[in-house]
Design a protein around this motif. Structure first.
Motif, mmCIF file in Angstrom:
data_model
loop_
_atom_site.group_PDB
_atom_site.id
_atom_site.type_symbol
_atom_site.label_atom_id
_atom_site.label_comp_id
_atom_site.label_asym_id
_atom_site.label_seq_id
_atom_site.Cartn_x
_atom_site.Cartn_y
_atom_site.Cartn_z
ATOM 1 N N SER A 3 0.829 -1.201 0.000
ATOM 2 C CA SER A 3 0.000 0.000 0.000
ATOM 3 C C SER A 3 0.863 1.250 0.000
ATOM 4 N N ALA A 4 0.278 2.373 -0.415
ATOM 5 C CA ALA A 4 0.997 3.649 -0.399
ATOM 6 C C ALA A 4 1.338 4.056 1.030
ATOM 7 N N ASP A 5 0.449 3.727 1.978
ATOM 8 C CA ASP A 5 0.721 4.074 3.377
ATOM 9 C C ASP A 5 1.947 3.339 3.906
ATOM 10 N N ALA A 6 2.081 2.051 3.536
ATOM 11 C CA ALA A 6 3.237 1.280 3.982
ATOM 12 C C ALA A 6 4.522 1.843 3.398
ATOM 13 N N THR A 7 4.472 2.240 2.112
ATOM 14 C CA THR A 7 5.656 2.827 1.482
ATOM 15 C C THR A 7 6.042 4.129 2.161
ATOM 16 N N ARG A 8 5.023 4.975 2.440
ATOM 17 C CA ARG A 8 5.292 6.260 3.078
ATOM 18 C C ARG A 8 5.906 6.048 4.467
ATOM 19 N N PHE A 9 5.370 5.086 5.212
ATOM 20 C CA PHE A 9 5.895 4.798 6.543
ATOM 21 C C PHE A 9 7.362 4.379 6.472
ATOM 22 N N LEU A 10 7.685 3.476 5.563
ATOM 23 C CA LEU A 10 9.063 2.980 5.478
ATOM 24 C C LEU A 10 10.015 4.051 4.990
ATOM 25 N N ASP A 57 29.115 4.275 4.470
ATOM 26 C CA ASP A 57 28.549 3.124 3.790
ATOM 27 C C ASP A 57 27.073 2.949 4.147
ATOM 28 N N LEU A 58 26.735 3.141 5.438
ATOM 29 C CA LEU A 58 25.343 3.006 5.860
ATOM 30 C C LEU A 58 24.486 4.108 5.263
ATOM 31 N N ARG A 59 24.985 5.340 5.232
ATOM 32 C CA ARG A 59 24.217 6.440 4.644
ATOM 33 C C ARG A 59 23.920 6.150 3.178
ATOM 34 N N ARG A 60 24.898 5.634 2.461
ATOM 35 C CA ARG A 60 24.694 5.296 1.050
ATOM 36 C C ARG A 60 23.607 4.237 0.894
ATOM 37 N N LYS A 61 23.632 3.222 1.761
ATOM 38 C CA LYS A 61 22.640 2.154 1.665
ATOM 39 C C LYS A 61 21.246 2.639 2.037
ATOM 40 N N LEU A 62 21.158 3.536 3.028
ATOM 41 C CA LEU A 62 19.856 4.077 3.410
ATOM 42 C C LEU A 62 19.244 4.895 2.275
ATOM 43 N N ARG A 63 20.028 5.751 1.639
ATOM 44 C CA ARG A 63 19.509 6.567 0.537
ATOM 45 C C ARG A 63 19.160 5.686 -0.662
ATOM 46 N N ALA A 64 19.961 4.652 -0.894
ATOM 47 C CA ALA A 64 19.634 3.737 -1.996
ATOM 48 C C ALA A 64 18.334 2.996 -1.711
ATOM 49 N N PHE A 65 18.077 2.671 -0.446
ATOM 50 C CA PHE A 65 16.835 1.985 -0.079
ATOM 51 C C PHE A 65 15.628 2.897 -0.295
ATOM 52 N N TRP A 68 14.967 3.098 -3.945
ATOM 53 C CA TRP A 68 14.363 1.834 -4.409
ATOM 54 C C TRP A 68 12.884 1.771 -4.021
ATOM 55 N N LEU A 69 12.545 2.211 -2.783
ATOM 56 C CA LEU A 69 11.144 2.206 -2.356
ATOM 57 C C LEU A 69 10.267 3.044 -3.277
ATOM 58 N N ARG A 70 10.819 4.144 -3.770
ATOM 59 C CA ARG A 70 10.047 5.069 -4.591
ATOM 60 C C ARG A 70 10.030 4.684 -6.067
ATOM 61 N N SER A 71 10.773 3.632 -6.408
ATOM 62 C CA SER A 71 10.872 3.229 -7.810
ATOM 63 C C SER A 71 9.896 2.096 -8.114
ATOM 64 N N PRO A 72 9.589 1.884 -9.372
ATOM 65 C CA PRO A 72 8.704 0.772 -9.756
ATOM 66 C C PRO A 72 9.302 -0.593 -9.428
ATOM 67 N N TYR A 86 14.090 -3.297 5.455
ATOM 68 C CA TYR A 86 14.318 -2.108 6.285
ATOM 69 C C TYR A 86 14.909 -2.488 7.636
ATOM 70 N N VAL A 87 14.388 -3.578 8.232
ATOM 71 C CA VAL A 87 14.846 -3.985 9.554
ATOM 72 C C VAL A 87 16.333 -4.302 9.539
ATOM 73 N N LEU A 88 16.856 -4.891 8.464
ATOM 74 C CA LEU A 88 18.283 -5.162 8.377
ATOM 75 C C LEU A 88 19.094 -3.869 8.409
ATOM 76 N N LEU A 89 18.597 -2.845 7.730
ATOM 77 C CA LEU A 89 19.276 -1.545 7.759
ATOM 78 C C LEU A 89 19.226 -0.931 9.162
ATOM 79 N N LYS A 90 18.092 -1.095 9.826
ATOM 80 C CA LYS A 90 17.964 -0.564 11.187
ATOM 81 C C LYS A 90 18.923 -1.283 12.135
ATOM 82 N N LEU A 91 19.063 -2.605 11.972
ATOM 83 C CA LEU A 91 20.019 -3.336 12.794
ATOM 84 C C LEU A 91 21.440 -2.848 12.543
ATOM 85 N N ARG A 92 21.719 -2.557 11.280
ATOM 86 C CA ARG A 92 23.062 -2.048 10.952
ATOM 87 C C ARG A 92 23.304 -0.703 11.611
#
Length: 449
Positions: A3-10, A57-65, A68-72, A86-92
């Protein structure tokens, strides 16, 4: 479909991590301390470069994520599948904060008046004990900090930090209650011994020799040798302290393991530490082999008087007797071992044993009483060895011991700061090649003394 709400939340949660990541700043900008209390320039450069690398490295991965979320490309994944990424990034992110806290424990303490400078002096002592002549390895930077607790511990350099990254420096925890006295050197250099033994591969190579000894020896000696092999890592670290400090190391150990009798004779056969009573005896056997002198036998009798074995069960007395019987041979095997890393030299040869003989230490103490300036030109571990020998001989009071060692710790810290100010600036070390993986939190165990 997500859903759009889930994407916005993440997206919002990920960008919040990016914002909080900006608060992770170089310790050079956030930690106040006098110059003499600072960690060494190589240690500070290594810590800052490591954290900057992980944060970048983490900042790069977060922005890439977020992109990716906003892409088709991500549209076909469910909310649960996207949340899992997302949870893997949060653990990192949490791993990075854990690493920051490890080094913050070291650096924030340096702002304490007096204490910070003393701890910097302990850094110099640790580096002296790790720097073996002969170029057998490249010693990593070492940093110390104080913490309330019964024993010392080390997080070795080149082991895993939370998240799996390689630790750029050795971090040594010292019990605050042992400041300041000659016994602090025993705990500190024991921990340095863990780092040095690992760099030389001593535990692995010596275990092979012990296995051969057990196979060739009588069956009656098998159990004592098996136990000594199991305890070898801790024994080698005690040996490292002995090789630099002489009887000061054993007195320091005796202070650490002076516990109620139940614990001193609590014989566990599955742990890495020798039980306290025999651990002191092992130290005495190694010390007598390195520095032959009647003082070792005298200290052994004192230890037996403090903790007599007469009230123990027959089984415990028998095991202690069997262990004691093989200790002279064991000490000779350890000190005479010639691992490949030492290129033909014995373990005993890499320690400054010749200048740490009891009579040598006593002669130096006498000379320093006449010319105290000579003491300030000596290696830090030698100073602790001389003062500790004088204390063992009853030639120096506790108050004088504290005064001398407090002065020397401050002197070493100040001298190092002056040297760094006079030296040309060094470029920061290159950031290590990224080997980061997103995984749950993993901690490298700290080795406890």
């Amino acid at each position: 479909m997500r859903s759009a709400d889930a994407t916005r939340f993440l997206v919002n949660e990920t960008l919040a991590l990016v914002s909080r990541l900006r608060t992770v700043r170089s310790f050079s900008l956030s930690t106040p301390m006098v110059l003499a209390a600072a960690v060494s320039a190589p240690a500070q450069a290594a810590i800052n470069a490591h954290l900057a690398h992980v944060a970048f490295d983490l900042r790069r991965k977060l922005r890439a994520f977020v992109a990716w979320l906003r892409s088709p490309d991500s549209a076909g994944l469910s909310a649960a599948q996207t949340q899992a990424r997302y949870v893997l990034l949060k653990l990192r992110f949490n791993n990075l904060l854990d690493q920051v806290d490890i080094f913050a424990d070291v650096l924030s303490q340096r702002s304490e008046h007096g204490i910070g400078t003393w701890v910097a002096g302990l850094d110099v002592l640790a580096e002296d004990a790790l720097a073996l002549p002969g170029g057998y390895y490249t010693p990593p930077p070492l940093v110390c900090f104080l913490e309330r607790g019964h024993g010392a511990a080390i997080r070795r350099a080149r082991t895993r930090l939370p998240g799996g990254d390689q630790n750029p420096v050795g971090v040594i925890q010292i019990p605050r209650e042992r400041m300041i006295g000659s016994g602090i050197a025993s705990s500190l250099i024991h921990e340095v011994g863990h780092q040095g033994s690992e760099l030389l591969g001593l535990t692995t190579s010596l275990k092979q020799v012990l296995e051969q000894r057990m196979a060739a020896g009588p069956k009656a000696e098998a159990l004592p040798w098996q136990l000594l092999s199991r305890w070898l890592n801790e024994i080698l670290s005690d040996c490292w302290a002995l090789g630099h400090l002489g009887i000061t190391a054993t007195y320091g150990l005796l202070s650490v393991v002076s516990l109620p009798s139940y614990f001193v004779f609590r014989i566990g056969t599955d742990g890495p530490h020798p039980f306290p009573w025999i651990r002191v005896k092992i130290s005495l056997a190694l010390g007598a082999a390195l520095f032959p002198h009647p003082q070792w036998a005298a200290l052994g009798r004192q230890w037996e008087a403090l903790y007599p074995t007469t009230e123990l069960s027959a089984d415990k007395r028998d095991l202690i007797r069997r262990l004691e019987a093989v200790l002279p041979a064991f000490a000779g095997l350890v000190l005479g071992h010639r691992p490949a890393a030492l290129r033909g030299r014995r373990v005993a040869d890499v320690f400054p044993a010749n200048e740490r003989q009891p009579d040598q230490l006593r002669a130096l103490y006498d000379a320093w009483q006449q010319q105290a300036g000579q003491r300030e030109q000596s290696a830090p571990s030698l100073v602790f060895a001389v003062v500790g020998q004088a204390k063992a001989d009853g030639r120096i009071s506790t108050d004088e011991e504290v005064r001398v060692l407090s002065h020397m710790l401050s002197h070493w810290a100040l001298n190092r700061a002056r040297n760094y100010c006079a030296a040309p600036a060094l470029p920061p070390p290159a950031a290590p090649r990224s080997t980061l993986t997103l995984k749950p939190r993993t901690h490298a165990p700290r080795i406890k003394h």
